[in-house]
Motif scaffolding. Structure first.
Motif, mmCIF file in Angstrom:
data_model
loop_
_atom_site.group_PDB
_atom_site.id
_atom_site.type_symbol
_atom_site.label_atom_id
_atom_site.label_comp_id
_atom_site.label_asym_id
_atom_site.label_seq_id
_atom_site.Cartn_x
_atom_site.Cartn_y
_atom_site.Cartn_z
ATOM 1 N N PRO A 167 25.223 50.727 42.551
ATOM 2 C CA PRO A 167 25.957 49.323 41.958
ATOM 3 C C PRO A 167 26.728 49.072 41.178
ATOM 4 C CG PRO A 167 22.648 49.941 41.630
ATOM 5 C CD PRO A 167 24.200 51.265 42.370
ATOM 6 N N GLU A 168 26.728 50.446 40.066
ATOM 7 C CA GLU A 168 27.812 50.203 38.977
ATOM 8 C C GLU A 168 28.905 51.059 39.223
ATOM 9 O OE1 GLU A 168 25.218 53.048 38.919
ATOM 10 O OE2 GLU A 168 23.627 51.952 38.770
ATOM 11 N N GLY A 169 29.348 49.881 38.614
ATOM 12 C CA GLY A 169 31.348 50.582 38.822
ATOM 13 C C GLY A 169 31.902 50.339 39.601
ATOM 14 N N ARG A 170 31.994 49.138 38.846
ATOM 15 C CA ARG A 170 32.550 48.605 41.058
ATOM 16 C C ARG A 170 33.640 47.435 40.898
ATOM 17 N NH1 ARG A 170 28.073 46.298 45.642
ATOM 18 N NH2 ARG A 170 27.053 47.817 44.835
ATOM 19 N N TYR A 171 34.897 48.050 41.000
ATOM 20 C CA TYR A 171 36.284 46.939 41.041
ATOM 21 C C TYR A 171 37.159 46.718 42.278
ATOM 22 C CZ TYR A 171 35.464 48.700 36.314
ATOM 23 O OH TYR A 171 34.774 49.524 35.195
ATOM 24 N N GLU A 172 37.195 45.666 42.370
ATOM 25 C CA GLU A 172 37.437 44.831 43.535
ATOM 26 C C GLU A 172 39.323 45.554 43.978
ATOM 27 O OE1 GLU A 172 36.413 41.267 45.399
ATOM 28 O OE2 GLU A 172 37.980 41.304 47.136
ATOM 29 N N ILE A 173 39.880 45.660 44.834
ATOM 30 C CA ILE A 173 40.927 46.364 44.820
ATOM 31 C C ILE A 173 42.104 44.222 46.099
ATOM 32 C CG2 ILE A 173 42.683 47.667 45.589
ATOM 33 C CD1 ILE A 173 40.503 49.837 44.851
ATOM 34 N N GLY A 174 42.871 44.030 45.512
ATOM 35 C CA GLY A 174 43.762 43.310 46.397
ATOM 36 C C GLY A 174 43.310 42.320 46.358
ATOM 37 N N ALA A 175 43.016 41.842 45.545
ATOM 38 C CA ALA A 175 41.372 40.298 45.864
ATOM 39 C C ALA A 175 42.931 39.426 45.767
ATOM 40 C CB ALA A 175 40.529 39.951 44.686
ATOM 41 N N GLU A 176 43.785 39.939 44.791
ATOM 42 C CA GLU A 176 44.805 39.386 44.460
ATOM 43 C C GLU A 176 46.527 38.330 45.271
ATOM 44 O OE1 GLU A 176 44.306 41.879 43.198
ATOM 45 O OE2 GLU A 176 46.088 43.279 43.746
ATOM 46 N N VAL A 177 45.599 39.277 46.790
ATOM 47 C CA VAL A 177 47.246 39.094 47.928
ATOM 48 C C VAL A 177 45.869 37.982 48.811
ATOM 49 C CG1 VAL A 177 47.625 40.388 49.563
ATOM 50 C CG2 VAL A 177 47.822 41.404 47.541
ATOM 51 N N THR A 178 46.448 36.850 48.759
ATOM 52 C CA THR A 178 46.186 36.263 49.679
ATOM 53 C C THR A 178 46.558 35.592 50.854
ATOM 54 O OG1 THR A 178 46.459 34.636 48.318
ATOM 55 C CG2 THR A 178 44.629 34.956 48.164
ATOM 56 N N PRO A 179 46.531 35.330 52.032
ATOM 57 C CA PRO A 179 47.205 34.482 53.242
ATOM 58 C C PRO A 179 48.837 33.613 53.394
ATOM 59 C CG PRO A 179 45.095 34.135 53.293
ATOM 60 C CD PRO A 179 45.378 34.326 52.835
ATOM 61 N N LEU A 180 49.544 33.760 53.646
ATOM 62 C CA LEU A 180 50.562 33.185 53.909
ATOM 63 C C LEU A 180 50.775 32.700 55.907
ATOM 64 C CD1 LEU A 180 53.517 34.180 51.764
ATOM 65 C CD2 LEU A 180 52.218 32.453 51.342
ATOM 66 N N ASP A 181 51.508 31.566 56.304
ATOM 67 C CA ASP A 181 51.267 31.146 57.428
ATOM 68 C C ASP A 181 53.098 31.500 57.260
ATOM 69 O OD1 ASP A 181 51.361 30.189 59.716
ATOM 70 O OD2 ASP A 181 51.029 28.496 59.162
ATOM 71 N N PRO A 182 53.825 33.201 57.607
ATOM 72 C CA PRO A 182 55.060 32.705 57.757
ATOM 73 C C PRO A 182 55.821 32.420 59.109
ATOM 74 C CG PRO A 182 53.561 35.614 58.696
ATOM 75 C CD PRO A 182 52.857 34.340 57.891
ATOM 76 N N LEU A 183 55.108 32.158 59.692
ATOM 77 C CA LEU A 183 55.701 31.711 61.523
ATOM 78 C C LEU A 183 55.555 29.956 61.923
ATOM 79 C CD1 LEU A 183 54.694 34.459 63.844
ATOM 80 C CD2 LEU A 183 56.636 34.855 62.567
ATOM 81 N N LYS A 184 54.875 29.521 61.010
ATOM 82 C CA LYS A 184 54.294 28.251 60.440
ATOM 83 C C LYS A 184 53.527 28.472 62.180
ATOM 84 C CE LYS A 184 55.819 26.314 56.967
ATOM 85 N NZ LYS A 184 55.602 28.306 56.686
ATOM 86 N N PHE A 185 52.544 28.647 62.443
ATOM 87 C CA PHE A 185 51.984 29.415 63.603
ATOM 88 C C PHE A 185 51.155 28.258 64.142
ATOM 89 C CE2 PHE A 185 49.499 30.696 67.475
ATOM 90 C CZ PHE A 185 50.125 31.808 67.712
ATOM 91 N N LYS A 186 51.356 27.575 65.089
ATOM 92 C CA LYS A 186 50.314 26.614 65.878
ATOM 93 C C LYS A 186 49.860 26.745 67.089
ATOM 94 C CE LYS A 186 50.204 21.495 65.636
ATOM 95 N NZ LYS A 186 50.404 21.287 66.920
#
Lengths: 288, 322
Positions: free
Chosen positions: A71-90
């Motif tokens: 339970p102690e000493g956890r740090y999340e990694i990569g939460a600053e990275v979030t999704p985009l929609d590069p193809l404008k997929f539909k």
């Protein structure tokens, strides 16, 4: 605070915000495998494994990490990275709308959660897939978070563990998704070069592009009991070969028998087994 | 060989058969109709140009699967000398859906490996429609290692609908076989060039596709899933394949714009199968250029550049860390 909230008496205010929580959760739950009716708390206390038949229910990424990490000493990694929609997929829906819906439903920003932490005080980096987020599919964010996790493991000289639960590559990001297979696999060459262990835990289900990349590249590959693991989906295979698939096809036990994985570990023993294996690979002095 | 035409090429097909008829008539005719024939041929060229100028992704996909399109062994015959095919994965079997061996390119020894499709029904079955089984990837892996040991650059030719979805393929570890190739290719100490010559189908293509320089022939495709597969999952109907093809971004042009491939190799008017000779010459020049560039790099530089490139794949938002 909106003007409406300001006007309301405190009691009503609270029930507005927390209306969801006041609806009681189901007290009972039926095991999808043996159909035993189980007391919800018993199931939770048993790491979501059926106490009657040991069926392993699917669990969320954060629950998974909670079960495994100290339970102690956890740090999340990569939460600053979030999704985009590069193809404008539909398709029938826009990808951008699917992203918003999945984020609202799961509370996650994409399908992989990575954390630096420890297992019985041994430092590790652990990643877990959120299957409810678009079937745990791998797109650019999953690939990038995986790589950042591996990089932290290298910096911290810690082992890297990944719990897979994924339908495969994310179609809505097209070839960017396919390239994540190459990207994640290449990152593991760097981990190997640093002589750090990669333990790949395959949980239900691990398919397609995830299975055919980092998931099958573990120094040690562990399957959870009865997990579906494979490249092509059973239905696709059935349609192609026009044969009934053998009993237990693509389940952990089947893979173990065919030499594809090292061992099967019950979820309730996962933390113990992982710490033993890592202790040996890292040549740590024996833990009492 | 008589050209076979795709659905969207029917207007060209009609013109061509008219030309054919006239030629037949001319042979035993007193009248000189060669002018008329020339005129029609001009018209056919213009028509082909018009049609090919505005091909949709789904039409490109059909050209990439054209039954007369040159396959790996055709390119090997046209571009290389002294090819000696090497067989088997040393463990289970030889997979005819992947061929490979050492050969000379412009006098220089190289390793060439590619997917192989079949021409007639019998050969199609023998080649499993170009869909490899684990043995195929493991044979390729063995040849990669062999090339590395003897310092030979590797050229891969990619043309597969995808990995074979079969019972045996799963039993023998299809996933692991593909994954292992991705891992090993990332750190092979020799230059790797990949050319997508037809269909670049998903993991089956990628298992030969982790390279230093990736080219696509103009009318080839590269995709995470076939348009049909995508349509039947997301639209619940394979009839929506044209829409899926468009939105998946599978053509050389789209992928070049997205920065996912390095070079587009122009095809002759109407596709590689219309003039294989010209296709060979164009590809030969492209390969020669790129091979020289890669061979000028030191191994360290080559591997660093390859890793950087692999790590750069993906489009995402980078938010400020709180």
């Amino acid at each position: 605070m909106s003007w409406l909230q300001k006007l309301l008496p405190p009691k009503i205010k609270r029930s507005l915000g927390e209306s969801k929580k006041t609806v009681p959760e189901g007290l009972w739950s039926k095991c999808p495998s043996c159909e035993a009716v189980l007391y919800r708390t018993d199931l939770e206390n048993n790491q979501e494994v059926c106490p009657k038949c040991s069926y392993h229910n699917r669990i969320s990424a954060r629950t998974r990490l909670d079960f495994v990490l100290d339970p102690e000493g956890r740090y999340e990694i990569g939460a600053e990275v979030t999704p985009l929609d590069p193809l404008k997929f539909k398709d029938s829906r826009r990808y951008i709308d699917r992203i918003k819906a999945s984020q609202a439903e799961t509370g996650e920003t994409d399908a992989l959660v990575v954390m630096q932490g420890a297992i019985k005080t041994i430092p590790v980096v652990a990643a877990a897939f959120e299957f409810k987020y678009q079937g745990g599919s791998m797109g650019s964010v999953v690939g990038e978070r995986f790589v950042r996790g591996v990089q932290v493991a290298i910096e911290q000289k810690a082992p890297f563990i990944c719990f897979s639960a994924s339908g495969g590559a994310r179609m809505q990001e097209g070839l960017f998704s396919l390239m994540q297979m190459a990207k994640t696999s290449a990152a593991l060459t760097q981990l190997s070069r640093a002589q750090l262990p990669f333990i790949s835990v395959l949980t239900d289900p691990t398919m397609g592009g995830v299975s055919a990349s980092f998931a099958m590249l573990g120094d040690i590959i562990i399957g959870e009991p009865q997990a579906l693991i494979g490249f092509a989906g059973p239905r696709v295979i059935e349609q192609t070969v026009r044969e009934t698939l053998p009993e237990g096809f693509q389940r952990s036990e089947f893979l173990l028998e065919h030499g594809a994985i090292d061992l099967i570990v019950d979820r309730r023993e996962m933390r113990d087994k992982l710490s033993t294996l890592i202790g040996n690979m890292m040549r740590l002095s024996a833990v009492a | 060989m008589k050209t076979s035409f795709l659905d969207f090429e029917q207007p060209i097909a009609e013109l061509e058969s008219k030309i054919e008829e006239l030629r037949y008539v001319q042979d035993d005719s007193a009248l000189d109709i060669s002018e008329e024939i020339d005129r029609l041929q001009q018209k056919s060229q213009t028509l082909t140009k018009d049609i090919y100028n505005k091909l949709g992704a789904w039409q490109v996909s059909q050209v990439s699967r054209h039954p007369q399109r040159p396959y790996t062994l055709d390119y090997i015959q046209g571009l290389f000398t002294d090819f000696e095919e090497l067989h088997g994965d040393r463990a289970y079997a030889d997979d005819p859906a992947i061929v490979g061996g050492m050969a000379r390119f412009e006098g220089q020894p190289v390793m060439v490996i590619g997917h192989q499709k079949g021409r007639d029904t019998k050969e199609k079955i023998y080649r499993n429609f170009g869909m490899p089984r684990p043995e195929g990837y493991r044979k390729a892996l063995r040849l990669f290692r062999l090339a590395e040991k003897f310092g030979l650059p590797i050229i891969t030719l990619i043309d597969t609908p995808g990995a074979y979805p079969g019972i045996g393929a799963e039993e023998r570890g299809q996933s692991e076989a593909i994954a292992r190739n991705l891992y090993v290719m990332a750190e092979l100490k020799v230059p790797l060039i990949g050319v997508i010559i037809g269909e670049g189908g998903s993991g089956g293509a990628l298992a030969l596709g982790v390279v230093d320089h990736l080219m696509m022939l103009q009318y080839s495709t590269y995709s995470v899933i076939s348009p049909e597969g995508c349509a039947s999952i997301l639209w619940k109907s394979a009839d929506k394949a044209p829409e899926a093809a468009e939105t998946l971004a599978i053509t050389a042009n789209r992928l070049k714009t997205l920065g996912l491939i390095d070079r587009i190799v122009a095809e002759p008017l109407g596709g590689a199968h219309r003039d294989p000779e010209v296709m060979m010459q164009t590809l030969r020049r492209a390969l020669k250029d790129e091979l020289a560039l890669l061979q000028a790099k030191s191994t360290t530089h080559l591997l660093e550049a390859r890793l950087d490139r692999l790590m750069s794949y993906g489009k995402f938002k980078e938010n400020p860390v709180r």
